[in-house]
Design a protein around this motif. Structure first.
Motif, PDB file in Angstrom:
ATOM      1  N   GLY A 118       0.800  -1.227   0.000  1.00 37.78           N
ATOM      2  CA  GLY A 118       0.000   0.000   0.000  1.00 37.78           C
ATOM      3  C   GLY A 118       0.828   1.270   0.000  1.00 37.78           C
ATOM      4  O   GLY A 118       0.293   2.382   0.006  1.00 37.78           O
ATOM      5  N   ILE A 119       2.145   1.140  -0.030  1.00 39.49           N
ATOM      6  CA  ILE A 119       3.024   2.307   0.013  1.00 39.49           C
ATOM      7  C   ILE A 119       2.889   3.140  -1.261  1.00 39.49           C
ATOM      8  O   ILE A 119       3.045   4.361  -1.227  1.00 39.49           O
ATOM      9  CB  ILE A 119       4.488   1.881   0.266  1.00 39.49           C
ATOM     10  CG1 ILE A 119       4.604   1.226   1.640  1.00 39.49           C
ATOM     11  CG2 ILE A 119       5.441   3.055   0.154  1.00 39.49           C
ATOM     12  CD1 ILE A 119       5.932   0.533   1.901  1.00 39.49           C
ATOM     13  N   ASP A 120       2.566   2.497  -2.382  1.00 38.13           N
ATOM     14  CA  ASP A 120       2.439   3.244  -3.636  1.00 38.13           C
ATOM     15  C   ASP A 120       1.402   4.362  -3.540  1.00 38.13           C
ATOM     16  O   ASP A 120       1.514   5.374  -4.210  1.00 38.13           O
ATOM     17  CB  ASP A 120       2.096   2.300  -4.801  1.00 38.13           C
ATOM     18  CG  ASP A 120       0.752   1.608  -4.637  1.00 38.13           C
ATOM     19  OD1 ASP A 120       0.443   1.122  -3.533  1.00 38.13           O
ATOM     20  OD2 ASP A 120       0.003   1.553  -5.626  1.00 38.13           O
ATOM     21  N   LYS A 121       0.424   4.198  -2.667  1.00 35.50           N
ATOM     22  CA  LYS A 121      -0.652   5.193  -2.536  1.00 35.50           C
ATOM     23  C   LYS A 121      -0.169   6.510  -1.926  1.00 35.50           C
ATOM     24  O   LYS A 121      -0.794   7.540  -2.114  1.00 35.50           O
ATOM     25  CB  LYS A 121      -1.801   4.608  -1.716  1.00 35.50           C
ATOM     26  CG  LYS A 121      -2.523   3.489  -2.431  1.00 35.50           C
ATOM     27  CD  LYS A 121      -3.576   2.844  -1.540  1.00 35.50           C
ATOM     28  CE  LYS A 121      -4.288   1.718  -2.231  1.00 35.50           C
ATOM     29  NZ  LYS A 121      -3.447   0.604  -2.625  1.00 35.50           N
ATOM     30  N   LYS A 169       2.412   8.073 -12.564  1.00 37.69           N
ATOM     31  CA  LYS A 169       3.475   8.371 -11.606  1.00 37.69           C
ATOM     32  C   LYS A 169       4.762   7.609 -11.908  1.00 37.69           C
ATOM     33  O   LYS A 169       5.760   7.812 -11.250  1.00 37.69           O
ATOM     34  CB  LYS A 169       3.031   7.981 -10.196  1.00 37.69           C
ATOM     35  CG  LYS A 169       1.781   8.635  -9.694  1.00 37.69           C
ATOM     36  CD  LYS A 169       1.669   8.469  -8.200  1.00 37.69           C
ATOM     37  CE  LYS A 169       0.862   7.314  -7.733  1.00 37.69           C
ATOM     38  NZ  LYS A 169       0.657   7.314  -6.268  1.00 37.69           N
ATOM     39  N   LEU A 170       4.748   6.714 -12.885  1.00 41.19           N
ATOM     40  CA  LEU A 170       5.834   5.763 -13.087  1.00 41.19           C
ATOM     41  C   LEU A 170       6.949   6.311 -13.974  1.00 41.19           C
ATOM     42  O   LEU A 170       6.704   6.825 -15.052  1.00 41.19           O
ATOM     43  CB  LEU A 170       5.264   4.484 -13.706  1.00 41.19           C
ATOM     44  CG  LEU A 170       6.156   3.269 -13.758  1.00 41.19           C
ATOM     45  CD1 LEU A 170       6.563   2.824 -12.362  1.00 41.19           C
ATOM     46  CD2 LEU A 170       5.438   2.128 -14.472  1.00 41.19           C
ATOM     47  N   HIS A 171       8.184   6.182 -13.485  1.00 46.16           N
ATOM     48  CA  HIS A 171       9.378   6.552 -14.234  1.00 46.16           C
ATOM     49  C   HIS A 171      10.284   5.327 -14.252  1.00 46.16           C
ATOM     50  O   HIS A 171      10.640   4.813 -13.186  1.00 46.16           O
ATOM     51  CB  HIS A 171      10.106   7.724 -13.564  1.00 46.16           C
ATOM     52  CG  HIS A 171       9.216   8.898 -13.294  1.00 46.16           C
ATOM     53  ND1 HIS A 171       9.004   9.885 -14.219  1.00 46.16           N
ATOM     54  CD2 HIS A 171       8.475   9.220 -12.211  1.00 46.16           C
ATOM     55  CE1 HIS A 171       8.174  10.775 -13.708  1.00 46.16           C
ATOM     56  NE2 HIS A 171       7.837  10.400 -12.495  1.00 46.16           N
ATOM     57  N   LYS A 172      10.657   4.859 -15.424  1.00 46.77           N
ATOM     58  CA  LYS A 172      11.449   3.635 -15.521  1.00 46.77           C
ATOM     59  C   LYS A 172      12.936   3.944 -15.595  1.00 46.77           C
ATOM     60  O   LYS A 172      13.355   4.866 -16.284  1.00 46.77           O
ATOM     61  CB  LYS A 172      11.013   2.819 -16.723  1.00 46.77           C
ATOM     62  CG  LYS A 172       9.586   2.302 -16.562  1.00 46.77           C
ATOM     63  CD  LYS A 172       9.200   1.312 -17.613  1.00 46.77           C
ATOM     64  CE  LYS A 172       7.773   0.836 -17.324  1.00 46.77           C
ATOM     65  NZ  LYS A 172       7.301  -0.133 -18.263  1.00 46.77           N
ATOM     66  N   ILE A 173      13.704   3.144 -14.861  1.00 50.44           N
ATOM     67  CA  ILE A 173      15.161   3.240 -14.855  1.00 50.44           C
ATOM     68  C   ILE A 173      15.692   1.902 -15.343  1.00 50.44           C
ATOM     69  O   ILE A 173      15.426   0.870 -14.732  1.00 50.44           O
ATOM     70  CB  ILE A 173      15.704   3.551 -13.444  1.00 50.44           C
ATOM     71  CG1 ILE A 173      15.200   4.910 -12.960  1.00 50.44           C
ATOM     72  CG2 ILE A 173      17.223   3.483 -13.430  1.00 50.44           C
ATOM     73  CD1 ILE A 173      15.577   5.235 -11.517  1.00 50.44           C
ATOM     74  N   ASN A 174      16.434   1.932 -16.434  1.00 49.00           N
ATOM     75  CA  ASN A 174      17.023   0.708 -16.980  1.00 49.00           C
ATOM     76  C   ASN A 174      18.397   0.520 -16.352  1.00 49.00           C
ATOM     77  O   ASN A 174      19.267   1.362 -16.482  1.00 49.00           O
ATOM     78  CB  ASN A 174      17.139   0.811 -18.507  1.00 49.00           C
ATOM     79  CG  ASN A 174      17.701  -0.436 -19.124  1.00 49.00           C
ATOM     80  OD1 ASN A 174      18.702  -0.975 -18.655  1.00 49.00           O
ATOM     81  ND2 ASN A 174      17.070  -0.897 -20.181  1.00 49.00           N
ATOM     82  N   ASN A 175      18.579  -0.617 -15.681  1.00 47.09           N
ATOM     83  CA  ASN A 175      19.841  -0.866 -14.990  1.00 47.09           C
ATOM     84  C   ASN A 175      20.600  -2.054 -15.585  1.00 47.09           C
ATOM     85  O   ASN A 175      21.240  -2.810 -14.875  1.00 47.09           O
ATOM     86  CB  ASN A 175      19.597  -1.081 -13.495  1.00 47.09           C
ATOM     87  CG  ASN A 175      20.893  -1.122 -12.707  1.00 47.09           C
ATOM     88  OD1 ASN A 175      21.912  -0.595 -13.141  1.00 47.09           O
ATOM     89  ND2 ASN A 175      20.870  -1.770 -11.574  1.00 47.09           N
TER      90      ASN A 175
END
Length: 193
Positions: A118-121, A169-175
């Motif tokens: 539930g932290i995403d909220k 809200k999503l930002h993707k980081i390619n690692n």
């Protein structure tokens, strides 16, 4: 106004590296795995709930027997859900206290299970760290000294965790390539400030 950024990703994706970079840059990072263990170890109320539900074998010499609990929760979905419900609630309460006392306008929360906890909220943005599966498998085998099969089982157990994240809200980081990681983080930090 405080901006809360969740850092998440599957096992071996590199979310802890992203968190470490943010810490090195002077930002506050709440590590949910670390804090959940600390809260469990120091909360007599949680220990009491665990002993009541799982039996006295779950607590040895006043300490939580994590091996015993792991055996129980990986074999029984109801046991896993119960343990998660009491621990997630305690961690969320602690996060709210941490946010209210934080002096920075940009705060980070690292968790592999942002949605199920539930932290995403409470996050304004979510940084999803990812790498191709073979890279993740090799990292975890090297780091944890476990078999390929065990790593694949853990990856598969997390498959649905990130499918419900809010894309706005999503930002993707390619690692896959550590050389570009710092560049991506700096770009995101510039967008957030």
């Amino acid at each position: 106004m405080k901006i809360i950024i969740g850092i998440t990703g599957g096992i071996g994706s590199g979310k802890s590296i992203v968190s470490a970079i943010c810490k090195a840059k002077g930002y506050s990072v709440y590590d949910c795995d670390y804090m959940a263990k600390k809260i469990m170890d120091n909360s007599s109320a949680l220990k009491s709930q665990i002993a009541k539900y799982f039996g006295k074998e779950a607590i040895t010499d006043g300490q939580i027997d994590r091996k015993y609990l792991a055996l129980r929760i990986f074999k029984n979905e109801d046991d896993r859900k119960y343990l998660n419900s009491i621990v997630h609630s305690a961690v969320l309460d602690d996060i709210h206290k941490w946010i209210s006392t934080g002096s920075s306008n940009l705060l980070f929360i690292e968790s592999a299970i942002l949605t199920s906890s539930g932290i995403d909220k409470i996050c304004d943005h979510i940084w999803m760290v990812d790498a191709d599966e073979e890279t993740r498998i090799n990292r975890v085998i090297e780091r944890n000294a476990i078999s390929r099969e065990e790593v694949i089982a853990r990856i598969n157990s997390q498959k649905n965790e990130h499918s419900q994240l809010n894309n706005i809200k999503l930002h993707k980081i390619n690692n896959n390539d550590n050389d570009s990681l710092l560049i991506q983080i700096n770009q995101l930090l510039n967008q957030m400030s």
